[in-house]
Design a protein around this motif. Sequence first.
Motif, PDB file in Angstrom:
ATOM      1  N   THR A  62       2.852 -25.491 -11.248  1.00 38.69           N
ATOM      2  CA  THR A  62       3.278 -24.620 -10.157  1.00 38.69           C
ATOM      3  C   THR A  62       4.612 -25.147  -9.645  1.00 38.69           C
ATOM      4  OG1 THR A  62       2.218 -25.928  -8.433  1.00 38.69           O
ATOM      5  CG2 THR A  62       0.878 -24.176  -9.449  1.00 38.69           C
ATOM      6  N   GLU A  94       0.207 -15.025 -12.790  1.00 40.83           N
ATOM      7  CA  GLU A  94      -0.752 -15.172 -11.691  1.00 40.83           C
ATOM      8  C   GLU A  94      -1.760 -16.241 -12.067  1.00 40.83           C
ATOM      9  OE1 GLU A  94      -0.413 -13.710  -8.758  1.00 40.83           O
ATOM     10  OE2 GLU A  94       1.356 -12.697  -9.538  1.00 40.83           O
ATOM     11  N   GLY A  96      -4.405 -17.789  -9.332  1.00 42.56           N
ATOM     12  CA  GLY A  96      -4.977 -18.232  -8.060  1.00 42.56           C
ATOM     13  C   GLY A  96      -3.988 -18.021  -6.941  1.00 42.56           C
ATOM     14  N   ARG A  97      -3.965 -18.975  -6.006  1.00 45.43           N
ATOM     15  CA  ARG A  97      -3.095 -18.839  -4.837  1.00 45.43           C
ATOM     16  C   ARG A  97      -1.623 -18.955  -5.191  1.00 45.43           C
ATOM     17  NH1 ARG A  97      -5.568 -23.088  -0.874  1.00 45.43           N
ATOM     18  NH2 ARG A  97      -3.415 -23.672  -1.068  1.00 45.43           N
ATOM     19  N   GLU A  98      -1.317 -19.777  -6.180  1.00 47.46           N
ATOM     20  CA  GLU A  98       0.078 -19.979  -6.556  1.00 47.46           C
ATOM     21  C   GLU A  98       0.322 -19.445  -7.956  1.00 47.46           C
ATOM     22  OE1 GLU A  98       2.152 -23.760  -5.292  1.00 47.46           O
ATOM     23  OE2 GLU A  98       0.078 -24.419  -5.434  1.00 47.46           O
ATOM     24  N   LYS A  99       1.526 -18.960  -8.182  1.00 44.95           N
ATOM     25  CA  LYS A  99       1.895 -18.524  -9.525  1.00 44.95           C
ATOM     26  C   LYS A  99       2.082 -19.747 -10.403  1.00 44.95           C
ATOM     27  CE  LYS A  99       3.911 -14.135  -8.405  1.00 44.95           C
ATOM     28  NZ  LYS A  99       5.044 -13.255  -8.481  1.00 44.95           N
ATOM     29  N   ARG A 100       1.574 -19.646 -11.602  1.00 45.54           N
ATOM     30  CA  ARG A 100       1.713 -20.717 -12.585  1.00 45.54           C
ATOM     31  C   ARG A 100       2.975 -20.477 -13.398  1.00 45.54           C
ATOM     32  NH1 ARG A 100      -1.690 -23.830 -10.074  1.00 45.54           N
ATOM     33  NH2 ARG A 100      -3.824 -23.144 -10.154  1.00 45.54           N
TER      34      ARG A 100
END
Length: 153
Positions: A62, A94, A96-100
């Motif tokens: 991330t 996408e 989870g909470r953060e984009k990978r």
Amino acid sequence: MSAKPSVAPIARRIRDECLASPLRRLSRVVNAIYDEALRPIGLTVAQLNLLAAIAGLDEDATAARIARALEIEKSTLSRDLARLEAGGLVRRREGGREKRLELTARGAKLLEAAVPAWERAQARAAAALPSLPLLARTLREEEPVRRARPECD
């Protein structure tokens, strides 16, 4: 006539004793060695390190983790990531909470193709600055660096 104190002794002391100034110059010299070696394949050493960090973190890549791992400002990371994305070397997905972040096939091939140029730069930097490998090992040791780093976060 002004009663301004002479600051020349202070300037000389800082010039002669400051640890930061020669390290900044050293960084510029070493970066130039790597950038020159990597130029034919279209990368800078900063971009190479970013590609390597993304590949090394794999599924955990991330922006926040990469910024911490490379100890770079988020604004610098954003600018460099935008260039790599525009070049088709990195993509965001996408997760989870953060984009990978992940390397594209093109990014992975370029990282692999960069190894011979990187190895030449490694050898040139070590030959030009024999104490550099020891300094790099010292800086990679997390504990001394963590203790010396000012609390900014």
